[in-house]
Each structure stands twice: as C-alpha cells, then as structure tokens.
Design a protein around this motif. Structure first.
Motif, PDB file in Angstrom:
ATOM      1  N   SER A 139      -6.377  16.657  10.738  1.00 47.11           N
ATOM      2  CA  SER A 139      -5.712  16.443  12.030  1.00 47.11           C
ATOM      3  C   SER A 139      -6.129  15.124  12.665  1.00 47.11           C
ATOM      4  O   SER A 139      -5.308  14.433  13.275  1.00 47.11           O
ATOM      5  CB  SER A 139      -6.001  17.615  12.978  1.00 47.11           C
ATOM      6  N   SER A 140      -7.399  14.751  12.541  1.00 45.67           N
ATOM      7  CA  SER A 140      -7.844  13.485  13.129  1.00 45.67           C
ATOM      8  C   SER A 140      -7.350  12.290  12.321  1.00 45.67           C
ATOM      9  O   SER A 140      -6.965  11.264  12.887  1.00 45.67           O
ATOM     10  CB  SER A 140      -9.367  13.454  13.248  1.00 45.67           C
ATOM     11  N   LEU A 141      -7.304  12.410  11.001  1.00 42.54           N
ATOM     12  CA  LEU A 141      -6.797  11.314  10.182  1.00 42.54           C
ATOM     13  C   LEU A 141      -5.307  11.107  10.411  1.00 42.54           C
ATOM     14  O   LEU A 141      -4.816   9.973  10.376  1.00 42.54           O
ATOM     15  CB  LEU A 141      -7.064  11.586   8.702  1.00 42.54           C
ATOM     16  N   ALA A 142      -4.590  12.173  10.695  1.00 43.20           N
ATOM     17  CA  ALA A 142      -3.146  12.074  10.907  1.00 43.20           C
ATOM     18  C   ALA A 142      -2.799  11.213  12.112  1.00 43.20           C
ATOM     19  O   ALA A 142      -1.707  10.637  12.182  1.00 43.20           O
ATOM     20  CB  ALA A 142      -2.554  13.473  11.084  1.00 43.20           C
ATOM     21  N   GLU A 143      -3.725  11.090  13.068  1.00 47.93           N
ATOM     22  CA  GLU A 143      -3.455  10.358  14.302  1.00 47.93           C
ATOM     23  C   GLU A 143      -3.879   8.896  14.267  1.00 47.93           C
ATOM     24  O   GLU A 143      -3.580   8.130  15.176  1.00 47.93           O
ATOM     25  CB  GLU A 143      -4.184  11.051  15.472  1.00 47.93           C
ATOM     26  N   VAL A 144      -4.572   8.465  13.219  1.00 47.30           N
ATOM     27  CA  VAL A 144      -5.123   7.118  13.180  1.00 47.30           C
ATOM     28  C   VAL A 144      -4.001   6.096  13.012  1.00 47.30           C
ATOM     29  O   VAL A 144      -2.983   6.363  12.369  1.00 47.30           O
ATOM     30  CB  VAL A 144      -6.160   6.985  12.044  1.00 47.30           C
ATOM     31  N   SER A 145      -4.173   4.917  13.600  1.00 46.57           N
ATOM     32  CA  SER A 145      -3.189   3.844  13.450  1.00 46.57           C
ATOM     33  C   SER A 145      -3.360   3.171  12.096  1.00 46.57           C
ATOM     34  O   SER A 145      -4.429   3.251  11.474  1.00 46.57           O
ATOM     35  CB  SER A 145      -3.353   2.808  14.560  1.00 46.57           C
TER      36      SER A 145
END
Length: 294
Positions: free
Chosen positions: A86-92
């Motif tokens: 979930s956190s990797l999915a939000e990275v630019s």
C-alpha cells in the motif's frame, strides 16, 4: 571468493567435480550434495527469513541481473521507506527512481509499483494463485515460481540463472544446446524428493554462485544462452543517463539535455526521451522534460 568471501577454495573442493545420472539414486545423491553444501556454507539474507509476498517480490525484482551486495542496502532502504504494497503504491515516479538508482533496468521499478497497485484488489497481498501471480506486470514464470515457493512452499519449478548453471554442470557436463524444458522436467523430479521447497531452491542458488566463482560459465551450453549486449554507447546507457540526469537535477529543456549529454547523437537522445515518455518515466511540459508526476 565471489559470493563466499570466507570460504577458502580448498574448503569447497569436497563439493565439486561430481556429476550425476538422472536415476532415483542419482537424484538422491545430488540432493545430498546440494543440501550438505548449504548446511555448511549457505548464505544468509534478510529476504530469506520471510514469507511475506511483498518482501519476496521486492527482493526477486531487485535481484534480477543484480549482485546481492548491491541489493542488500537497497532492499533495507525500500522497506524503511515503503514497508508494504500500500505504501509503495503511493510513491511518485521521481521518488521511486531516486531510490532505485544503482539497480539498473528502471522499467522493473515501474512494474513493481504497478504490481503494488494491483494488489489492492487482493487486500494488499499476493494470493496463492499461479494465474493471478503471473498477471502482475514484470512477473514471468521464474518470478512467479519464486513467489509460490518462498511464500507458500508450493512445489514450483523455479529455473533461474544460478540453478540452470548447477543442473548443466551436474547432469549435462558434456552436452550443449540443452533446452530449459528439459531442465524444468528435471527440477520437477527433484521437487518431488524435497519437502522444504524454499530451502532447496536457496541451496541450489548458493551452489550455483560457488560454481560461477570457480568454473567457466556452464550456461553457455544452454540452448537459450545469449551474450549480454555491450552497455557502453547503447540505447540502454542513454536511457539510464537521462533518468539519472532528470532525477538528480530536475526538469530540463531539450537544448540543455543535448548539451549535457553531448557525447550522444541528438537523434538518439530524442528517441530515448520519446520511449521513456511512452513508458511513463518522463513527461514533456512546454518543451521541458522531467520525471513523470504520475
């Protein structure tokens, strides 16, 4: 010794030089050799201590054509910044590529983020389902088998470069043009006599690393062997330098990019920029190129 810095070549000798027939007795003797070497000299890595699908996928993608010594610090950095799907999915894209720097093949990083976004539909994990696993971008047969084996202890056929080297050395010492289909059938037979699939494949890989350090490349006898293309002055080098330039120093005009990469022809630079834009790495705004904001 590459991969085993504390193992003296003399200590490796008892494990070397043996070949095996593809009989029940031969397979059992081979199993004893590989597991014996692993028990005495197996390597330890953080990703070997987990069955978490995110950590397994992250390590497998990072390890593709990349030495473990380069992957270890990057793996820990990624987990500290983005500990789950979930956190990797939000990275630019810019943040992602800045941390990926040094691992090569930037497309793998974008595929990893795309895969992370897909896992939302599965509760931010990867299910124990071969078809769903192989639907993830950048996940082929080998990576899919690794996830099944290392996360779920499934008896999958995991054929990667070090394991291929082991099989060619130990079962096909004088044969060329050996096809992967034949090696995969052999791996299947071996999986049936190994209860701990995860440790078995780690053991095979470690033995392959030992062989790589001590002997000529047996993988040249594979029917699928292709020599790696020269990196210097290649399109891959241009693409890599463009990514590093735009990530490290920000958006640039085309004229500025031409000037900074003047050792390459302008047409090749422009073609590389167009490719990177189509793949989602780079975007153009008002004649200025920068890393994609998506």
């Amino acid at each position: 010794m590459n991969g085993f810095p504390h193992l003296h070549p003399d200590a490796a000798q008892p494990y070397l030089g043996q070949t095996f027939p593809q009989t029940d007795e031969g397979l059992l003797a081979f199993k004893a050799l590989i597991l014996g070497f692993y028990a005495d000299h197996g390597r330890q890595f953080a990703w070997r201590e987990t069955s978490d699908p995110y950590r397994i996928l992250l390590s497998e993608v990072m390890l593709q054509q990349t030495q473990t010594s380069r992957v270890e610090p990057k793996y820990e950095t990624f987990l500290s910044l983005w500990p789950d799907f979930s956190s990797l999915a939000e990275v630019s894209v810019e943040e992602l590529l800045a941390q990926w720097k040094g691992l090569g093949y930037n497309r793998r990083a974008l595929n990893l983020r795309k895969a992370a976004r897909m896992t939302e539909a599965w509760g931010w994990t990867i299910p124990n389902d071969k078809a769903l696993i192989e639907s993830l971008p950048g996940v082929g047969k080998a990576t899919g088998a690794a996830i099944l084996s290392f996360c779920y202890q499934q008896k999958s056929v995991y054929l990667e470069t070090n394991i291929r080297r082991v099989l060619l050395t130990c079962f096909y010492p004088d044969q060329g043009e050996v096809r992967d289909k034949e090696l995969e059938a052999l791996l299947h037979e071996l999986s049936l006599i190994n209860e701990d699939t995860k440790s078995w494949y780690y053991a095979l890989m470690d033995y392959g690393v030992l062989l790589k350090a001590l002997f000529p490349n047996a993988n040249k006898r594979s029917a699928h062997y292709t020599k790696q293309k020269q990196f210097e002055n290649s399109n891959r080098q241009i693409r890599g330098q463009l990514i590093h330039l735009l990530t490290d120093t920000g958006a640039k005009s085309l004229v500025a990019i031409y000037d900074l990469l003047s050792h390459f022809e302008e047409e090749r630079i422009l073609n590389a920029l167009d490719q990177l834009a189509k793949e989602g790495f780079v975007q153009e705004k008002g004649s200025v190129y920068g890393i994609s904001e998506q």
